[in-house]
Design a protein around this motif. Structure first.
Motif: not given
Length: 90
Positions: A7-16
């Motif tokens: 979930t954290n990786l998905a959020i980081i990817f989305y924000l980047i």
């Protein structure tokens, strides 16, 4: 634990990706010098909305690009051939 990491990786990817798209689209809006103040205001709203909804906007824009290319394939091919011929002449 694994789900939290994903979930954290998905959020980081989305924000980047949102940041990358925002910077690119902001450059397009800044380069357009012929917009009125009303158009500029609406463009900022569209920019913010498109940045938030980029997972939907980008695939739809790509489909539009494919449709445009399919519709104008002959003209695009002609322009490519002309530019290739100019490169060979130089």
């Amino acid at each position: 634990m694994f789900q939290a990491v994903m979930t954290n990786l998905a959020i980081i990817f989305y924000l980047i990706m949102a940041c990358c798209f925002f910077m690119q689209w902001l450059g397009f809006f800044i380069d357009d010098k012929e917009m009125t103040s009303t158009q500029r205001y609406l463009s900022v709203l569209v920019l913010i909305l498109a940045t938030i909804l980029w997972p939907l906007i980008v695939p739809l824009a790509y489909l539009e690009l494919l449709k445009f290319h399919k519709k104008h394939k002959q003209v695009i091919d002609l322009l490519i051939n002309v530019s290739d011929a100019k490169l060979c002449d130089d």
